[in-house]
Motif scaffolding. Structure first.
Motif, PDB file in Angstrom:
ATOM      1  N   UNK A  73       0.838  -1.194   0.000  1.00 49.24           N
ATOM      2  CA  UNK A  73       0.000   0.000   0.000  1.00 49.24           C
ATOM      3  C   UNK A  73       0.879   1.252   0.000  1.00 49.24           C
ATOM      4  N   UNK A  74       0.778   2.055  -1.061  1.00 50.04           N
ATOM      5  CA  UNK A  74       1.531   3.298  -1.142  1.00 50.04           C
ATOM      6  C   UNK A  74       0.724   4.439  -0.521  1.00 50.04           C
ATOM      7  N   UNK A  75       1.438   5.448  -0.049  1.00 50.29           N
ATOM      8  CA  UNK A  75       0.805   6.645   0.499  1.00 50.29           C
ATOM      9  C   UNK A  75       1.291   7.847  -0.295  1.00 50.29           C
ATOM     10  N   UNK A  76       0.372   8.500  -0.996  1.00 49.41           N
ATOM     11  CA  UNK A  76       0.700   9.664  -1.807  1.00 49.41           C
ATOM     12  C   UNK A  76       0.006  10.896  -1.248  1.00 49.41           C
ATOM     13  N   UNK A  77       0.778  11.929  -0.947  1.00 49.70           N
ATOM     14  CA  UNK A  77       0.213  13.209  -0.542  1.00 49.70           C
ATOM     15  C   UNK A  77      -0.043  14.037  -1.800  1.00 49.70           C
ATOM     16  N   UNK A  78      -1.257  14.546  -1.929  1.00 47.21           N
ATOM     17  CA  UNK A  78      -1.597  15.428  -3.036  1.00 47.21           C
ATOM     18  C   UNK A  78      -2.132  16.734  -2.451  1.00 47.21           C
ATOM     19  N   UNK A  79      -1.531  17.845  -2.854  1.00 51.82           N
ATOM     20  CA  UNK A  79      -1.875  19.162  -2.320  1.00 51.82           C
ATOM     21  C   UNK A  79      -2.597  19.955  -3.406  1.00 51.82           C
ATOM     22  N   UNK A  80      -3.922  20.058  -3.333  1.00 50.53           N
ATOM     23  CA  UNK A  80      -4.644  20.850  -4.349  1.00 50.53           C
ATOM     24  C   UNK A  80      -4.340  22.326  -4.156  1.00 50.53           C
ATOM     25  N   UNK A  81      -4.038  23.006  -5.248  1.00 51.83           N
ATOM     26  CA  UNK A  81      -3.595  24.386  -5.124  1.00 51.83           C
ATOM     27  C   UNK A  81      -4.109  25.204  -6.307  1.00 51.83           C
ATOM     28  N   UNK A  82      -4.769  26.304  -6.016  1.00 55.19           N
ATOM     29  CA  UNK A  82      -5.248  27.182  -7.082  1.00 55.19           C
ATOM     30  C   UNK A  82      -4.831  28.617  -6.783  1.00 55.19           C
ATOM     31  N   UNK A  83      -4.665  29.379  -7.830  1.00 53.70           N
ATOM     32  CA  UNK A  83      -4.174  30.750  -7.688  1.00 53.70           C
ATOM     33  C   UNK A  83      -5.293  31.713  -7.345  1.00 53.70           C
ATOM     34  N   UNK A 104       7.408  20.644   1.916  1.00 57.75           N
ATOM     35  CA  UNK A 104       8.532  20.239   2.771  1.00 57.75           C
ATOM     36  C   UNK A 104       8.056  19.481   4.000  1.00 57.75           C
ATOM     37  N   UNK A 105       7.049  20.025   4.672  1.00 59.50           N
ATOM     38  CA  UNK A 105       6.559  19.387   5.897  1.00 59.50           C
ATOM     39  C   UNK A 105       5.961  18.012   5.604  1.00 59.50           C
ATOM     40  N   UNK A 106       5.187  17.908   4.524  1.00 58.92           N
ATOM     41  CA  UNK A 106       4.581  16.624   4.177  1.00 58.92           C
ATOM     42  C   UNK A 106       5.649  15.593   3.831  1.00 58.92           C
ATOM     43  N   UNK A 107       6.704  16.021   3.189  1.00 59.44           N
ATOM     44  CA  UNK A 107       7.767  15.103   2.768  1.00 59.44           C
ATOM     45  C   UNK A 107       8.525  14.513   3.959  1.00 59.44           C
ATOM     46  N   UNK A 108       8.410  15.140   5.118  1.00 66.93           N
ATOM     47  CA  UNK A 108       9.129  14.673   6.302  1.00 66.93           C
ATOM     48  C   UNK A 108       8.391  13.571   7.054  1.00 66.93           C
ATOM     49  N   UNK A 109       7.168  13.258   6.656  1.00 66.62           N
ATOM     50  CA  UNK A 109       6.407  12.191   7.325  1.00 66.62           C
ATOM     51  C   UNK A 109       6.984  10.827   6.959  1.00 66.62           C
ATOM     52  N   UNK A 110       7.120   9.965   7.931  1.00 66.33           N
ATOM     53  CA  UNK A 110       7.703   8.641   7.694  1.00 66.33           C
ATOM     54  C   UNK A 110       6.847   7.796   6.761  1.00 66.33           C
ATOM     55  N   UNK A 111       5.534   7.976   6.820  1.00 67.07           N
ATOM     56  CA  UNK A 111       4.618   7.097   6.088  1.00 67.07           C
ATOM     57  C   UNK A 111       4.492   7.449   4.614  1.00 67.07           C
ATOM     58  N   UNK A 157      -3.342   4.749  -0.458  1.00 71.33           N
ATOM     59  CA  UNK A 157      -3.925   5.815   0.356  1.00 71.33           C
ATOM     60  C   UNK A 157      -3.503   7.167  -0.189  1.00 71.33           C
ATOM     61  N   UNK A 158      -4.494   8.042  -0.356  1.00 73.30           N
ATOM     62  CA  UNK A 158      -4.268   9.406  -0.822  1.00 73.30           C
ATOM     63  C   UNK A 158      -4.477  10.350   0.355  1.00 73.30           C
ATOM     64  N   UNK A 159      -3.495  11.189   0.633  1.00 73.19           N
ATOM     65  CA  UNK A 159      -3.599  12.197   1.684  1.00 73.19           C
ATOM     66  C   UNK A 159      -3.814  13.550   1.024  1.00 73.19           C
ATOM     67  N   UNK A 160      -4.860  14.228   1.422  1.00 68.02           N
ATOM     68  CA  UNK A 160      -5.247  15.527   0.868  1.00 68.02           C
ATOM     69  C   UNK A 160      -4.932  16.597   1.903  1.00 68.02           C
ATOM     70  N   UNK A 161      -3.916  17.415   1.603  1.00 69.18           N
ATOM     71  CA  UNK A 161      -3.541  18.526   2.484  1.00 69.18           C
ATOM     72  C   UNK A 161      -3.799  19.826   1.748  1.00 69.18           C
ATOM     73  N   UNK A 219       0.049   9.613  11.947  1.00 73.41           N
ATOM     74  CA  UNK A 219      -1.113   9.200  12.747  1.00 73.41           C
ATOM     75  C   UNK A 219      -2.360   9.072  11.881  1.00 73.41           C
ATOM     76  N   UNK A 220      -2.501   9.958  10.911  1.00 76.74           N
ATOM     77  CA  UNK A 220      -3.663   9.948  10.029  1.00 76.74           C
ATOM     78  C   UNK A 220      -3.751   8.670   9.212  1.00 76.74           C
ATOM     79  N   UNK A 221      -2.611   8.165   8.781  1.00 76.90           N
ATOM     80  CA  UNK A 221      -2.568   6.980   7.910  1.00 76.90           C
ATOM     81  C   UNK A 221      -2.596   5.676   8.706  1.00 76.90           C
ATOM     82  N   UNK A 222      -2.210   5.718   9.966  1.00 82.59           N
ATOM     83  CA  UNK A 222      -2.086   4.490  10.756  1.00 82.59           C
ATOM     84  C   UNK A 222      -3.355   3.630  10.765  1.00 82.59           C
ATOM     85  N   UNK A 223      -4.559   4.209  10.885  1.00 86.80           N
ATOM     86  CA  UNK A 223      -5.756   3.350  10.892  1.00 86.80           C
ATOM     87  C   UNK A 223      -5.909   2.474   9.653  1.00 86.80           C
TER      88      UNK A 223
END
Length: 248
Positions: free
Chosen positions: A1-11, A35-42, A94-98, A112-116
């Motif tokens: 199971x991969x965990x990908x953070x995706x940050x939606x961003x609009x101008x 930067x902060x998201x990239x530092x998560x172990x998961x 798992x997709x993480x939306x920040x 912690x968010x992904x652990x469940x």
């Protein structure tokens, strides 16, 4: 199971145009979120999803990964789903939306968010909550509140103060919802196909749509706050917090 953070961003934003590129300690705000998201172990990968070339150029300028998505996306969730499709993520991933306006998001929150998802196969969607310490946030409709059951599943999200004690002498915590979500890609596809809900329309809270259609949202309580930048005047406040924490 991969965990990908995706940050939606609009101008474009009626309240703060160009917000993702606002300067924070010499860097665009979106760079701090990446930067902060990239530092998560998961986390296996972090991507910014946008439809704006100015944001694309800024992200590529600091070496980040960016995915160009349609300008017709109705919401950040739709933008995240389109980006997940481009990445060809498996339905079990798992997709993480920040949100791109949370430059102080703590990497430990994401773990912690992904652990469940690892511990409970029935969990399809999770989000974060923080016990409010600033009394102003309890009554401020900008700060969304959440209540949850004994299993940690959300009962309701509201801009109102919930719960509201009948007896003012009774002590209890009020939890603020932090706008960070995780879902399996399969549930993300399900979620984006759901019709808008009545409560969602009243509160203007997209997560209520999932609950109105009978889906559960696991609430993970974190000791780490993640204040958002909503207006230009918030920049100085967030900068001071980041300096106090030694982040910049």
């Amino acid at each position: 199971m991969k965990v990908a953070v995706i940050i939606p961003s609009r101008y474009g934003s009626s309240r703060f145009e160009g917000k993702p590129l606002a300067d924070l300690c010499g860097k665009p705000m979106i760079q701090w979120v990446v930067r902060r998201a990239s530092q998560a172990d998961c986390v296996d990968s972090v991507h910014v999803a946008t439809d704006d070339t100015r944001i694309r150029d800024a992200v590529e300028g600091f070496g980040g990964s960016v995915l160009m998505t349609s300008s017709k996306c109705r919401s950040g969730t739709d933008r995240v789903a389109e980006a997940a499709e481009q990445l060809k993520l498996a339905m079990s991933d798992v997709v993480v939306n920040i949100q791109g306006d949370q430059p102080m998001v703590d990497p430990r929150c994401l773990d912690a968010l992904v652990r469940p998802f690892h511990e409970e196969p029935e969990v399809k969607m999770s989000t974060l909550a923080f016990a409010i310490v600033d009394p102003r946030e309890i009554s401020d409709p900008k700060d969304v509140k959440v209540v949850f059951d004994n299993h940690g599943d959300a009962l309701y999200f509201s801009r109102a103060a919930i719960p509201r004690g009948r007896d003012t002498s009774q002590g209890y915590d009020t939890y603020k919802h932090l706008g960070v979500y995780a879902y399996t890609r399969e549930f993300l596809e399900c979620f984006r196909s759901l019709a808008p809900g009545r409560l969602e329309e009243i509160e203007k809270l997209e997560q209520l749509r999932a609950m109105e259609h009978g889906h559960r949202i696991r609430v993970v309580v974190t000791p780490y706050d993640s204040p958002e930048v909503d207006l230009p005047l918030d920049i100085q406040r967030i900068r001071e917090k980041m300096l106090a924490m030694g982040l910049c």
